[in-house]
Design a protein around this motif. Structure first.
Motif, PDB file in Angstrom:
ATOM      1  N   SER A 196       0.833  -1.204   0.000  1.00 52.56           N
ATOM      2  CA  SER A 196       0.000   0.000   0.000  1.00 52.56           C
ATOM      3  C   SER A 196       0.870   1.258   0.000  1.00 52.56           C
ATOM      4  O   SER A 196       2.103   1.178   0.115  1.00 52.56           O
ATOM      5  N   PHE A 197       0.216   2.414  -0.104  1.00 50.20           N
ATOM      6  CA  PHE A 197       0.942   3.691  -0.038  1.00 50.20           C
ATOM      7  C   PHE A 197       1.681   3.812   1.290  1.00 50.20           C
ATOM      8  O   PHE A 197       2.840   4.251   1.340  1.00 50.20           O
ATOM      9  N   PHE A 198       1.009   3.433   2.390  1.00 49.98           N
ATOM     10  CA  PHE A 198       1.649   3.466   3.708  1.00 49.98           C
ATOM     11  C   PHE A 198       2.871   2.552   3.734  1.00 49.98           C
ATOM     12  O   PHE A 198       3.933   2.929   4.263  1.00 49.98           O
ATOM     13  N   ASP A 199       2.722   1.347   3.181  1.00 57.01           N
ATOM     14  CA  ASP A 199       3.840   0.402   3.156  1.00 57.01           C
ATOM     15  C   ASP A 199       5.038   0.992   2.430  1.00 57.01           C
ATOM     16  O   ASP A 199       6.177   0.923   2.918  1.00 57.01           O
ATOM     17  N   TRP A 200       4.795   1.590   1.275  1.00 58.39           N
ATOM     18  CA  TRP A 200       5.894   2.176   0.503  1.00 58.39           C
ATOM     19  C   TRP A 200       6.529   3.352   1.247  1.00 58.39           C
ATOM     20  O   TRP A 200       7.749   3.538   1.200  1.00 58.39           O
ATOM     21  N   THR A 201       5.728   4.132   1.942  1.00 65.89           N
ATOM     22  CA  THR A 201       6.262   5.250   2.724  1.00 65.89           C
ATOM     23  C   THR A 201       7.215   4.744   3.793  1.00 65.89           C
ATOM     24  O   THR A 201       8.303   5.300   4.002  1.00 65.89           O
ATOM     25  N   VAL A 202       6.807   3.671   4.484  1.00 66.02           N
ATOM     26  CA  VAL A 202       7.640   3.096   5.547  1.00 66.02           C
ATOM     27  C   VAL A 202       8.922   2.511   4.965  1.00 66.02           C
ATOM     28  O   VAL A 202      10.024   2.719   5.502  1.00 66.02           O
ATOM     29  N   ILE A 234      14.566  -9.029   2.338  1.00 66.16           N
ATOM     30  CA  ILE A 234      14.276  -7.821   1.559  1.00 66.16           C
ATOM     31  C   ILE A 234      15.294  -6.733   1.863  1.00 66.16           C
ATOM     32  O   ILE A 234      15.719  -5.985   0.984  1.00 66.16           O
ATOM     33  N   LEU A 235      15.709  -6.667   3.109  1.00 66.07           N
ATOM     34  CA  LEU A 235      16.648  -5.626   3.537  1.00 66.07           C
ATOM     35  C   LEU A 235      18.067  -5.874   3.047  1.00 66.07           C
ATOM     36  O   LEU A 235      18.819  -4.916   2.792  1.00 66.07           O
ATOM     37  N   LEU A 236      18.459  -7.134   2.881  1.00 61.43           N
ATOM     38  CA  LEU A 236      19.865  -7.433   2.575  1.00 61.43           C
ATOM     39  C   LEU A 236      20.378  -6.768   1.300  1.00 61.43           C
ATOM     40  O   LEU A 236      21.459  -6.146   1.328  1.00 61.43           O
ATOM     41  N   PRO A 237      19.691  -6.848   0.145  1.00 59.93           N
ATOM     42  CA  PRO A 237      20.196  -6.142  -1.038  1.00 59.93           C
ATOM     43  C   PRO A 237      20.264  -4.626  -0.847  1.00 59.93           C
ATOM     44  O   PRO A 237      21.145  -3.960  -1.417  1.00 59.93           O
ATOM     45  N   MET A 238      19.345  -4.069  -0.056  1.00 61.55           N
ATOM     46  CA  MET A 238      19.400  -2.637   0.249  1.00 61.55           C
ATOM     47  C   MET A 238      20.674  -2.318   1.023  1.00 61.55           C
ATOM     48  O   MET A 238      21.357  -1.312   0.760  1.00 61.55           O
ATOM     49  N   LEU A 239      21.017  -3.184   1.976  1.00 62.36           N
ATOM     50  CA  LEU A 239      22.252  -3.006   2.737  1.00 62.36           C
ATOM     51  C   LEU A 239      23.472  -3.060   1.823  1.00 62.36           C
ATOM     52  O   LEU A 239      24.416  -2.281   1.995  1.00 62.36           O
ATOM     53  N   LEU A 240      23.444  -3.964   0.855  1.00 64.73           N
ATOM     54  CA  LEU A 240      24.585  -4.112  -0.053  1.00 64.73           C
ATOM     55  C   LEU A 240      24.789  -2.862  -0.912  1.00 64.73           C
ATOM     56  O   LEU A 240      25.929  -2.483  -1.186  1.00 64.73           O
ATOM     57  N   ILE A 286      15.158 -14.092  -0.480  1.00 63.90           N
ATOM     58  CA  ILE A 286      15.505 -13.199  -1.584  1.00 63.90           C
ATOM     59  C   ILE A 286      14.999 -13.839  -2.873  1.00 63.90           C
ATOM     60  O   ILE A 286      15.401 -14.949  -3.225  1.00 63.90           O
ATOM     61  N   THR A 287      14.082 -13.143  -3.550  1.00 66.16           N
ATOM     62  CA  THR A 287      13.485 -13.641  -4.792  1.00 66.16           C
ATOM     63  C   THR A 287      13.449 -12.501  -5.812  1.00 66.16           C
ATOM     64  O   THR A 287      13.759 -11.347  -5.487  1.00 66.16           O
ATOM     65  N   TRP A 288      13.035 -12.813  -7.050  1.00 68.53           N
ATOM     66  CA  TRP A 288      12.882 -11.759  -8.053  1.00 68.53           C
ATOM     67  C   TRP A 288      11.865 -10.715  -7.596  1.00 68.53           C
ATOM     68  O   TRP A 288      12.001  -9.530  -7.873  1.00 68.53           O
ATOM     69  N   GLU A 289      10.834 -11.172  -6.878  1.00 66.05           N
ATOM     70  CA  GLU A 289       9.798 -10.268  -6.403  1.00 66.05           C
ATOM     71  C   GLU A 289      10.356  -9.281  -5.371  1.00 66.05           C
ATOM     72  O   GLU A 289      10.036  -8.087  -5.401  1.00 66.05           O
ATOM     73  N   THR A 290      11.184  -9.768  -4.458  1.00 68.25           N
ATOM     74  CA  THR A 290      11.755  -8.867  -3.440  1.00 68.25           C
ATOM     75  C   THR A 290      12.773  -7.920  -4.071  1.00 68.25           C
ATOM     76  O   THR A 290      12.924  -6.780  -3.618  1.00 68.25           O
ATOM     77  N   LEU A 291      13.464  -8.375  -5.100  1.00 66.44           N
ATOM     78  CA  LEU A 291      14.456  -7.516  -5.747  1.00 66.44           C
ATOM     79  C   LEU A 291      13.806  -6.325  -6.447  1.00 66.44           C
ATOM     80  O   LEU A 291      14.424  -5.262  -6.593  1.00 66.44           O
ATOM     81  N   LYS A 292      12.549  -6.476  -6.894  1.00 70.38           N
ATOM     82  CA  LYS A 292      11.823  -5.346  -7.495  1.00 70.38           C
ATOM     83  C   LYS A 292      11.654  -4.222  -6.474  1.00 70.38           C
ATOM     84  O   LYS A 292      11.780  -3.044  -6.797  1.00 70.38           O
ATOM     85  N   ILE A 293      11.365  -4.607  -5.229  1.00 68.49           N
ATOM     86  CA  ILE A 293      11.230  -3.614  -4.155  1.00 68.49           C
ATOM     87  C   ILE A 293      12.566  -2.903  -3.945  1.00 68.49           C
ATOM     88  O   ILE A 293      12.618  -1.668  -3.798  1.00 68.49           O
ATOM     89  N   ASN A 294      13.650  -3.664  -3.950  1.00 68.13           N
ATOM     90  CA  ASN A 294      14.983  -3.100  -3.749  1.00 68.13           C
ATOM     91  C   ASN A 294      15.331  -2.057  -4.802  1.00 68.13           C
ATOM     92  O   ASN A 294      15.918  -1.015  -4.492  1.00 68.13           O
ATOM     93  N   LEU A 295      14.954  -2.323  -6.050  1.00 65.52           N
ATOM     94  CA  LEU A 295      15.265  -1.383  -7.137  1.00 65.52           C
ATOM     95  C   LEU A 295      14.561  -0.034  -6.935  1.00 65.52           C
ATOM     96  O   LEU A 295      15.143   1.016  -7.205  1.00 65.52           O
ATOM     97  N   VAL A 296      13.329  -0.074  -6.448  1.00 71.18           N
ATOM     98  CA  VAL A 296      12.551   1.154  -6.277  1.00 71.18           C
ATOM     99  C   VAL A 296      13.162   2.075  -5.214  1.00 71.18           C
ATOM    100  O   VAL A 296      13.123   3.305  -5.346  1.00 71.18           O
ATOM    101  N   VAL A 297      13.757   1.485  -4.167  1.00 71.32           N
ATOM    102  CA  VAL A 297      14.201   2.297  -3.019  1.00 71.32           C
ATOM    103  C   VAL A 297      15.647   2.782  -3.125  1.00 71.32           C
ATOM    104  O   VAL A 297      16.111   3.507  -2.240  1.00 71.32           O
ATOM    105  N   ILE A 298      16.355   2.430  -4.183  1.00 69.03           N
ATOM    106  CA  ILE A 298      17.758   2.851  -4.318  1.00 69.03           C
ATOM    107  C   ILE A 298      17.932   4.373  -4.217  1.00 69.03           C
ATOM    108  O   ILE A 298      18.839   4.851  -3.527  1.00 69.03           O
TER     109      ILE A 298
END
Length: 247
Positions: free
Chosen positions: A6-12, A50-56, A195-207
């Protein structure tokens, strides 16, 4: 997973990414905030993957910026024990009671911070050279980074005890976490499946949020001296322990 947010989820999640950038710029002791924000949106174990690729992403930027300041002798003293702790965390993490672990870890952090405050005020400034100190901090940091991305408190205590100046502290921890987070990736992919292709999509958005946090954090750190930096880390580590205990 990506489309269900949701919008709230993305904000967090974007807020967590921004704080992660601040953390990787060298503002240590705030990683617990990132973990807490991610757990608001995802299950505890899922959030670690989900957090690990963001950390990298943050690790790579930190290494590029602070590379020249790394103190490799301290890194090599801690790294083997952290790797062993990651392996232990992989297998134990599947069955362990999360609440008991979290509260036990918070108590250990409190005790460690109290020791460090005492250390700073004693007359002798000798650093702990016994391999047992590196072993205890390394195993605990490796275990906690696998089950909750919470190694920062224990690695902070180790490097503070070594009395590294601010830039050396940041440069050494930057390399440490790049290596250990890369080491964790296969366990998340093949053992936990977090870690899946689906979680990596989230990682790309938050870079972009991570990069913004890094930029602002670097600017802030230029105005902080070594003594204030050390005191800030100890205070934030203690606050982190409170959050871990009551989350």
């Amino acid at each position: 997973m990506f489309s269900a947010l949701s919008f709230f989820d993305w904000t967090v999640v974007l807020a967590a990414a921004f704080v992660l950038g601040l953390s990787k710029s060298g503002i240590k002791g705030i990683s617990i905030i990132i973990v807490a924000l991610m757990v608001l949106v995802f299950d505890a174990k899922a959030s670690t993957g989900i957090l690990l690729p963001m950390l990298l992403v943050g690790d790579i930027c930190a290494v590029i910026y602070y590379n020249r300041h790394a103190q490799w002798k301290y890194l090599f003293r801690l790294l083997p024990f952290m790797m062993l702790g990651v392996v232990l965390g992989t297998f134990v993490g599947k069955k362990m009671d999360e609440e008991l672990f979290r509260k036990s870890m918070a108590i250990v952090i409190f005790i460690s911070v109290a020791i460090m405050f005492w250390w700073d005020r004693r007359k002798s400034k000798a650093v702990p050279k016994h391999i047992g100190f590196a072993g205890l901090m390394g195993l605990t940091a490796g275990f906690t980074t696998m089950v909750g991305n919470l190694a920062g408190s224990f690695s902070n205590i180790f490097f503070l005890a070594m009395r590294l100046p601010k830039d050396a502290f940041i440069g050494t921890t930057a390399w440490l976490f790049l290596i250990i987070n890369l080491f964790k990736v296969p366990f998340h992919v093949f053992s936990w499946g977090t870690i899946t292709w689906e979680t990596l999509k989230i990682n790309l958005v938050v870079i972009p949020a991570i990069l913004l946090g890094l930029f602002i954090g670097v600017k802030l750190l230029k105005k902080v001296n070594d003594k204030l930096f050390r005191q800030f880390i100890l205070v934030m580590t203690a606050i982190g322990a409170v959050l871990i205990y009551f989350t």
